[in-house]
Write a protein that holds these residues in place. Structure first.
Motif, PDB file in Angstrom:
ATOM      1  N   LYS A  27      -4.263   1.330   1.671  1.00 39.47           N
ATOM      2  CA  LYS A  27      -5.323   1.743   0.760  1.00 39.47           C
ATOM      3  C   LYS A  27      -5.865   0.578  -0.060  1.00 39.47           C
ATOM      4  O   LYS A  27      -6.940   0.680  -0.627  1.00 39.47           O
ATOM      5  CB  LYS A  27      -4.815   2.848  -0.173  1.00 39.47           C
ATOM      6  CG  LYS A  27      -4.478   4.155   0.525  1.00 39.47           C
ATOM      7  CD  LYS A  27      -3.969   5.202  -0.459  1.00 39.47           C
ATOM      8  CE  LYS A  27      -3.618   6.507   0.243  1.00 39.47           C
ATOM      9  NZ  LYS A  27      -3.070   7.518  -0.708  1.00 39.47           N
ATOM     10  N   THR A  28      -5.092  -0.483  -0.163  1.00 37.76           N
ATOM     11  CA  THR A  28      -5.502  -1.639  -0.957  1.00 37.76           C
ATOM     12  C   THR A  28      -5.288  -2.918  -0.140  1.00 37.76           C
ATOM     13  O   THR A  28      -4.511  -2.924   0.817  1.00 37.76           O
ATOM     14  CB  THR A  28      -4.670  -1.749  -2.247  1.00 37.76           C
ATOM     15  OG1 THR A  28      -3.302  -2.056  -1.894  1.00 37.76           O
ATOM     16  CG2 THR A  28      -4.724  -0.456  -3.045  1.00 37.76           C
ATOM     17  N   PRO A  29      -5.959  -4.007  -0.513  1.00 37.70           N
ATOM     18  CA  PRO A  29      -5.720  -5.284   0.177  1.00 37.70           C
ATOM     19  C   PRO A  29      -4.253  -5.687   0.167  1.00 37.70           C
ATOM     20  O   PRO A  29      -3.746  -6.203   1.168  1.00 37.70           O
ATOM     21  CB  PRO A  29      -6.587  -6.274  -0.617  1.00 37.70           C
ATOM     22  CG  PRO A  29      -7.702  -5.441  -1.159  1.00 37.70           C
ATOM     23  CD  PRO A  29      -7.069  -4.113  -1.484  1.00 37.70           C
ATOM     24  N   PHE A  30      -3.562  -5.449  -0.945  1.00 40.58           N
ATOM     25  CA  PHE A  30      -2.151  -5.812  -1.017  1.00 40.58           C
ATOM     26  C   PHE A  30      -1.325  -5.005  -0.022  1.00 40.58           C
ATOM     27  O   PHE A  30      -0.434  -5.544   0.648  1.00 40.58           O
ATOM     28  CB  PHE A  30      -1.614  -5.600  -2.431  1.00 40.58           C
ATOM     29  CG  PHE A  30      -0.138  -5.852  -2.555  1.00 40.58           C
ATOM     30  CD1 PHE A  30       0.361  -7.151  -2.530  1.00 40.58           C
ATOM     31  CD2 PHE A  30       0.763  -4.795  -2.668  1.00 40.58           C
ATOM     32  CE1 PHE A  30       1.731  -7.390  -2.619  1.00 40.58           C
ATOM     33  CE2 PHE A  30       2.121  -5.026  -2.768  1.00 40.58           C
ATOM     34  CZ  PHE A  30       2.609  -6.336  -2.740  1.00 40.58           C
ATOM     35  N   GLU A  31      -1.589  -3.720   0.088  1.00 39.69           N
ATOM     36  CA  GLU A  31      -0.857  -2.892   1.042  1.00 39.69           C
ATOM     37  C   GLU A  31      -1.063  -3.396   2.466  1.00 39.69           C
ATOM     38  O   GLU A  31      -0.119  -3.428   3.257  1.00 39.69           O
ATOM     39  CB  GLU A  31      -1.296  -1.433   0.928  1.00 39.69           C
ATOM     40  CG  GLU A  31      -0.813  -0.734  -0.334  1.00 39.69           C
ATOM     41  CD  GLU A  31      -1.140   0.741  -0.365  1.00 39.69           C
ATOM     42  OE1 GLU A  31      -0.699   1.426  -1.296  1.00 39.69           O
ATOM     43  OE2 GLU A  31      -1.841   1.230   0.557  1.00 39.69           O
ATOM     44  N   ALA A  58       6.315   1.753  -4.476  1.00 35.93           N
ATOM     45  CA  ALA A  58       5.961   0.384  -4.884  1.00 35.93           C
ATOM     46  C   ALA A  58       4.843  -0.142  -4.001  1.00 35.93           C
ATOM     47  O   ALA A  58       5.061  -0.386  -2.809  1.00 35.93           O
ATOM     48  CB  ALA A  58       7.187  -0.520  -4.787  1.00 35.93           C
ATOM     49  N   ASN A  59       3.646  -0.282  -4.581  1.00 36.61           N
ATOM     50  CA  ASN A  59       2.525  -0.805  -3.801  1.00 36.61           C
ATOM     51  C   ASN A  59       1.747  -1.885  -4.560  1.00 36.61           C
ATOM     52  O   ASN A  59       0.554  -2.096  -4.320  1.00 36.61           O
ATOM     53  CB  ASN A  59       1.579   0.328  -3.380  1.00 36.61           C
ATOM     54  CG  ASN A  59       0.814   0.914  -4.552  1.00 36.61           C
ATOM     55  OD1 ASN A  59       1.245   0.801  -5.703  1.00 36.61           O
ATOM     56  ND2 ASN A  59      -0.315   1.547  -4.273  1.00 36.61           N
ATOM     57  N   LEU A  67      11.711  -3.585  -7.398  1.00 34.30           N
ATOM     58  CA  LEU A  67      12.661  -2.992  -6.456  1.00 34.30           C
ATOM     59  C   LEU A  67      13.804  -3.958  -6.180  1.00 34.30           C
ATOM     60  O   LEU A  67      14.942  -3.540  -5.969  1.00 34.30           O
ATOM     61  CB  LEU A  67      11.971  -2.671  -5.126  1.00 34.30           C
ATOM     62  CG  LEU A  67      11.181  -1.377  -4.974  1.00 34.30           C
ATOM     63  CD1 LEU A  67      10.620  -1.303  -3.561  1.00 34.30           C
ATOM     64  CD2 LEU A  67      12.045  -0.156  -5.267  1.00 34.30           C
ATOM     65  N   GLY A  68      13.456  -5.243  -6.129  1.00 33.92           N
ATOM     66  CA  GLY A  68      14.453  -6.247  -5.781  1.00 33.92           C
ATOM     67  C   GLY A  68      14.617  -6.358  -4.277  1.00 33.92           C
ATOM     68  O   GLY A  68      14.147  -5.504  -3.509  1.00 33.92           O
ATOM     69  N   LEU A  69      15.296  -7.397  -3.838  1.00 31.33           N
ATOM     70  CA  LEU A  69      15.447  -7.650  -2.408  1.00 31.33           C
ATOM     71  C   LEU A  69      16.175  -6.518  -1.707  1.00 31.33           C
ATOM     72  O   LEU A  69      15.715  -6.018  -0.677  1.00 31.33           O
ATOM     73  CB  LEU A  69      16.188  -8.978  -2.201  1.00 31.33           C
ATOM     74  CG  LEU A  69      16.320  -9.459  -0.759  1.00 31.33           C
ATOM     75  CD1 LEU A  69      14.954  -9.675  -0.135  1.00 31.33           C
ATOM     76  CD2 LEU A  69      17.142 -10.748  -0.711  1.00 31.33           C
ATOM     77  N   ASP A  70      17.286  -6.085  -2.234  1.00 29.38           N
ATOM     78  CA  ASP A  70      18.052  -5.014  -1.589  1.00 29.38           C
ATOM     79  C   ASP A  70      17.291  -3.695  -1.610  1.00 29.38           C
ATOM     80  O   ASP A  70      17.336  -2.918  -0.643  1.00 29.38           O
ATOM     81  CB  ASP A  70      19.407  -4.842  -2.278  1.00 29.38           C
ATOM     82  CG  ASP A  70      20.351  -6.007  -2.000  1.00 29.38           C
ATOM     83  OD1 ASP A  70      20.126  -6.720  -1.005  1.00 29.38           O
ATOM     84  OD2 ASP A  70      21.297  -6.209  -2.778  1.00 29.38           O
ATOM     85  N   TYR A  75      13.932   0.193   2.336  1.00 31.29           N
ATOM     86  CA  TYR A  75      12.743   0.875   2.853  1.00 31.29           C
ATOM     87  C   TYR A  75      12.287   0.340   4.202  1.00 31.29           C
ATOM     88  O   TYR A  75      11.644   1.061   4.978  1.00 31.29           O
ATOM     89  CB  TYR A  75      11.582   0.741   1.857  1.00 31.29           C
ATOM     90  CG  TYR A  75      11.711   1.639   0.651  1.00 31.29           C
ATOM     91  CD1 TYR A  75      11.310   2.968   0.696  1.00 31.29           C
ATOM     92  CD2 TYR A  75      12.233   1.146  -0.540  1.00 31.29           C
ATOM     93  CE1 TYR A  75      11.436   3.792  -0.413  1.00 31.29           C
ATOM     94  CE2 TYR A  75      12.363   1.957  -1.660  1.00 31.29           C
ATOM     95  CZ  TYR A  75      11.959   3.281  -1.584  1.00 31.29           C
ATOM     96  OH  TYR A  75      12.091   4.094  -2.689  1.00 31.29           O
ATOM     97  N   ILE A  76      12.582  -0.934   4.480  1.00 29.91           N
ATOM     98  CA  ILE A  76      12.038  -1.551   5.698  1.00 29.91           C
ATOM     99  C   ILE A  76      13.115  -1.887   6.724  1.00 29.91           C
ATOM    100  O   ILE A  76      12.847  -2.577   7.698  1.00 29.91           O
ATOM    101  CB  ILE A  76      11.226  -2.817   5.355  1.00 29.91           C
ATOM    102  CG1 ILE A  76      12.136  -3.916   4.807  1.00 29.91           C
ATOM    103  CG2 ILE A  76      10.114  -2.499   4.362  1.00 29.91           C
ATOM    104  CD1 ILE A  76      11.447  -5.281   4.685  1.00 29.91           C
TER     105      ILE A  76
END
Length: 216
Positions: A27-31, A58-59, A67-70, A75-76
Protein backbone atom coordinates in the motif's frame (compact mmCIF):
# COMPACT_ATOMS: atom_id res chain seq x y z
CA UNK A 1 13.13 -9.66 -33.71
CA UNK A 2 13.08 -6.36 -35.58
CA UNK A 3 11.58 -3.08 -34.41
CA UNK A 4 8.29 -3.57 -36.25
CA UNK A 5 7.89 -6.94 -34.56
CA UNK A 6 8.75 -5.44 -31.17
CA UNK A 7 6.00 -2.87 -31.69
CA UNK A 8 3.55 -5.68 -32.41
CA UNK A 9 4.86 -7.71 -29.46
CA UNK A 10 4.15 -5.02 -26.90
CA UNK A 11 0.93 -3.88 -28.56
CA UNK A 12 -0.50 -7.36 -28.07
CA UNK A 13 0.68 -7.57 -24.47
CA UNK A 14 -0.89 -4.18 -23.79
CA UNK A 15 -4.17 -5.15 -25.43
CA UNK A 16 -4.24 -8.31 -23.33
CA UNK A 17 -3.39 -6.52 -20.06
CA UNK A 18 -3.80 -2.72 -20.29
CA UNK A 19 -2.85 -1.99 -16.65
CA UNK A 20 -0.19 -4.45 -15.47
CA UNK A 21 1.31 -4.22 -12.01
CA UNK A 22 3.34 -6.20 -9.50
CA UNK A 23 1.85 -9.23 -7.78
CA UNK A 24 3.44 -8.22 -4.48
CA UNK A 25 0.92 -6.82 -2.01
CA UNK A 26 1.67 -3.27 -0.88
CA UNK A 27 0.00 0.00 0.00
CA UNK A 28 2.98 2.30 0.48
CA UNK A 29 6.42 2.70 -1.15
CA UNK A 30 8.02 1.36 2.03
CA UNK A 31 5.87 -1.77 1.99
CA UNK A 32 6.88 -2.45 -1.61
CA UNK A 33 10.55 -1.87 -0.84
CA UNK A 34 10.51 -4.42 1.98
CA UNK A 35 8.50 -6.89 -0.09
CA UNK A 36 10.98 -6.68 -2.98
CA UNK A 37 13.93 -7.18 -0.61
CA UNK A 38 12.18 -10.27 0.77
CA UNK A 39 11.33 -11.58 -2.70
CA UNK A 40 14.90 -12.41 -3.73
CA UNK A 41 14.98 -16.15 -4.51
CA UNK A 42 11.42 -16.43 -3.19
CA UNK A 43 7.96 -16.39 -4.74
CA UNK A 44 5.62 -13.42 -4.61
CA UNK A 45 2.98 -15.71 -3.12
CA UNK A 46 5.30 -16.68 -0.28
CA UNK A 47 6.28 -13.08 0.38
CA UNK A 48 2.65 -11.96 0.39
CA UNK A 49 1.73 -14.60 2.97
CA UNK A 50 4.40 -13.21 5.28
CA UNK A 51 3.82 -9.49 4.70
CA UNK A 52 0.04 -9.86 4.98
CA UNK A 53 0.71 -10.71 8.64
CA UNK A 54 3.66 -8.36 9.14
CA UNK A 55 2.30 -5.11 7.73
CA UNK A 56 -0.80 -4.81 9.95
CA UNK A 57 1.64 -4.91 12.88
CA UNK A 58 4.61 -3.01 11.43
CA UNK A 59 4.66 -1.19 8.11
CA UNK A 60 7.01 1.74 8.78
CA UNK A 61 10.78 1.80 9.35
CA UNK A 62 10.36 2.67 13.04
CA UNK A 63 7.70 0.05 13.63
CA UNK A 64 9.91 -2.67 12.18
CA UNK A 65 12.85 -1.45 14.24
CA UNK A 66 10.60 -1.65 17.30
CA UNK A 67 9.90 -5.30 16.49
CA UNK A 68 13.61 -6.00 16.63
CA UNK A 69 15.52 -8.61 14.66
CA UNK A 70 13.98 -11.64 16.33
CA UNK A 71 10.51 -10.15 16.16
CA UNK A 72 10.87 -9.52 12.44
CA UNK A 73 12.19 -13.02 11.85
CA UNK A 74 9.10 -14.49 13.47
CA UNK A 75 7.01 -13.00 10.65
CA UNK A 76 9.28 -13.83 7.70
CA UNK A 77 10.72 -17.20 8.76
CA UNK A 78 8.78 -18.99 6.01
CA UNK A 79 10.74 -17.07 3.36
CA UNK A 80 14.03 -18.41 2.04
CA UNK A 81 17.20 -16.76 3.39
CA UNK A 82 15.08 -15.06 6.04
CA UNK A 83 17.98 -14.62 8.47
CA UNK A 84 20.09 -12.48 6.16
CA UNK A 85 17.02 -10.72 4.77
CA UNK A 86 15.89 -9.77 8.27
CA UNK A 87 19.28 -8.25 9.00
CA UNK A 88 19.17 -6.26 5.76
CA UNK A 89 15.63 -5.05 6.45
CA UNK A 90 16.60 -3.84 9.93
CA UNK A 91 19.66 -2.03 8.55
CA UNK A 92 17.61 -0.53 5.72
CA UNK A 93 14.97 0.74 8.15
CA UNK A 94 17.66 2.42 10.24
CA UNK A 95 19.24 3.99 7.17
CA UNK A 96 15.89 5.27 5.91
CA UNK A 97 15.36 7.01 9.25
CA UNK A 98 18.89 8.33 9.55
CA UNK A 99 19.33 9.57 5.97
CA UNK A 100 15.92 9.95 4.36
CA UNK A 101 13.48 11.01 7.07
CA UNK A 102 11.88 7.58 7.05
CA UNK A 103 10.87 7.90 3.40
CA UNK A 104 11.87 5.77 0.42
CA UNK A 105 14.20 7.80 -1.82
CA UNK A 106 13.45 8.19 -5.52
CA UNK A 107 17.08 8.19 -6.68
CA UNK A 108 18.92 5.09 -7.88
CA UNK A 109 22.14 5.83 -6.00
CA UNK A 110 20.30 6.29 -2.71
CA UNK A 111 18.25 3.14 -3.21
CA UNK A 112 21.23 0.99 -4.12
CA UNK A 113 23.02 2.21 -0.98
CA UNK A 114 20.36 0.51 1.15
CA UNK A 115 21.31 -2.94 2.53
CA UNK A 116 19.74 -5.71 0.49
CA UNK A 117 18.92 -3.41 -2.42
CA UNK A 118 20.67 -4.02 -5.74
CA UNK A 119 20.06 -2.64 -9.19
CA UNK A 120 17.06 -4.88 -9.89
CA UNK A 121 15.28 -3.92 -6.66
CA UNK A 122 16.05 -0.25 -7.23
CA UNK A 123 14.57 -0.50 -10.72
CA UNK A 124 11.39 -2.10 -9.37
CA UNK A 125 10.91 0.77 -6.92
CA UNK A 126 11.78 3.47 -9.45
CA UNK A 127 9.35 1.96 -11.96
CA UNK A 128 6.43 0.84 -9.81
CA UNK A 129 6.41 3.62 -7.22
CA UNK A 130 7.96 6.60 -8.95
CA UNK A 131 6.95 5.76 -12.53
CA UNK A 132 10.38 5.96 -14.10
CA UNK A 133 10.60 4.08 -17.43
CA UNK A 134 13.28 1.67 -16.24
CA UNK A 135 13.63 -2.09 -16.61
CA UNK A 136 14.17 -4.53 -13.75
CA UNK A 137 15.50 -7.72 -15.34
CA UNK A 138 14.94 -10.91 -13.38
CA UNK A 139 15.36 -14.53 -14.47
CA UNK A 140 11.97 -14.52 -16.22
CA UNK A 141 12.71 -11.44 -18.29
CA UNK A 142 16.26 -12.57 -19.03
CA UNK A 143 15.00 -15.91 -20.33
CA UNK A 144 12.12 -14.47 -22.33
CA UNK A 145 14.20 -11.71 -23.90
CA UNK A 146 16.82 -14.16 -25.16
CA UNK A 147 14.35 -16.88 -26.16
CA UNK A 148 12.08 -14.63 -28.18
CA UNK A 149 14.87 -12.51 -29.66
CA UNK A 150 13.34 -9.41 -28.10
CA UNK A 151 16.68 -8.38 -26.60
CA UNK A 152 19.57 -10.81 -26.40
CA UNK A 153 22.38 -10.56 -23.88
CA UNK A 154 24.86 -12.71 -21.97
CA UNK A 155 23.87 -11.30 -18.57
CA UNK A 156 21.03 -9.36 -16.98
CA UNK A 157 22.72 -5.98 -17.42
CA UNK A 158 23.26 -6.56 -21.13
CA UNK A 159 19.62 -7.52 -21.50
CA UNK A 160 18.49 -4.51 -19.47
CA UNK A 161 20.53 -2.11 -21.58
CA UNK A 162 19.34 -3.71 -24.80
CA UNK A 163 15.69 -3.61 -23.72
CA UNK A 164 15.95 0.06 -22.83
CA UNK A 165 17.36 0.70 -26.30
CA UNK A 166 14.84 -1.27 -28.36
CA UNK A 167 11.51 -1.04 -26.49
CA UNK A 168 9.35 1.67 -28.10
CA UNK A 169 8.95 4.62 -25.74
CA UNK A 170 5.18 4.24 -25.44
CA UNK A 171 5.63 0.83 -23.78
CA UNK A 172 8.63 1.45 -21.51
CA UNK A 173 6.73 2.34 -18.35
CA UNK A 174 4.79 -0.94 -18.22
CA UNK A 175 7.20 -3.22 -20.11
CA UNK A 176 8.72 -4.66 -16.94
CA UNK A 177 5.37 -5.92 -15.69
CA UNK A 178 4.24 -7.27 -19.06
CA UNK A 179 7.45 -9.22 -19.52
CA UNK A 180 7.67 -10.65 -16.02
CA UNK A 181 4.06 -11.81 -16.09
CA UNK A 182 4.47 -13.33 -19.54
CA UNK A 183 7.65 -15.09 -18.44
CA UNK A 184 6.10 -16.29 -15.20
CA UNK A 185 2.91 -17.75 -16.64
CA UNK A 186 3.34 -18.33 -20.38
CA UNK A 187 6.99 -18.34 -21.48
CA UNK A 188 8.01 -20.59 -18.61
CA UNK A 189 11.49 -22.07 -18.21
CA UNK A 190 11.14 -25.81 -18.78
CA UNK A 191 8.02 -26.05 -20.90
CA UNK A 192 6.73 -22.78 -22.35
CA UNK A 193 3.01 -22.68 -23.05
CA UNK A 194 3.35 -21.75 -26.70
CA UNK A 195 -0.23 -22.84 -27.40
CA UNK A 196 -1.43 -20.09 -25.04
CA UNK A 197 1.00 -17.43 -26.21
CA UNK A 198 -0.28 -14.36 -28.06
CA UNK A 199 3.12 -13.54 -29.58
CA UNK A 200 4.33 -16.95 -30.83
CA UNK A 201 4.58 -15.80 -34.44
CA UNK A 202 7.05 -13.10 -33.32
CA UNK A 203 9.23 -15.43 -31.24
CA UNK A 204 12.61 -16.47 -32.63
CA UNK A 205 12.70 -19.84 -30.87
CA UNK A 206 9.14 -20.77 -31.80
CA UNK A 207 9.67 -19.88 -35.46
CA UNK A 208 12.96 -21.83 -35.48
CA UNK A 209 11.20 -24.88 -34.07
CA UNK A 210 8.48 -24.60 -36.69
CA UNK A 211 11.04 -24.49 -39.51
CA UNK A 212 12.80 -27.56 -38.11
CA UNK A 213 9.52 -29.49 -38.02
CA UNK A 214 8.83 -28.65 -41.67
CA UNK A 215 12.25 -29.85 -42.80
CA UNK A 216 12.28 -32.97 -40.61
Amino acid sequence: MNQTQRQQFFSRLRDHNPSPTTELNFKTPFELLIAVILSAQATDVGVNKATDKLYPVANTPQAILDLGLDGLKSYIKTIGLFNSKAENVIKTCQQLIDKHGGEVPDAREALEALPGVGRKTANVILNTVFKYPVMAVDTHIFRLSNRTGLAKGKNVREVEDRLMKVIPDEFKLDAHHWLILHGRYVCTARKPHCDQCIVTDLCDEYRRAQRQRKTA
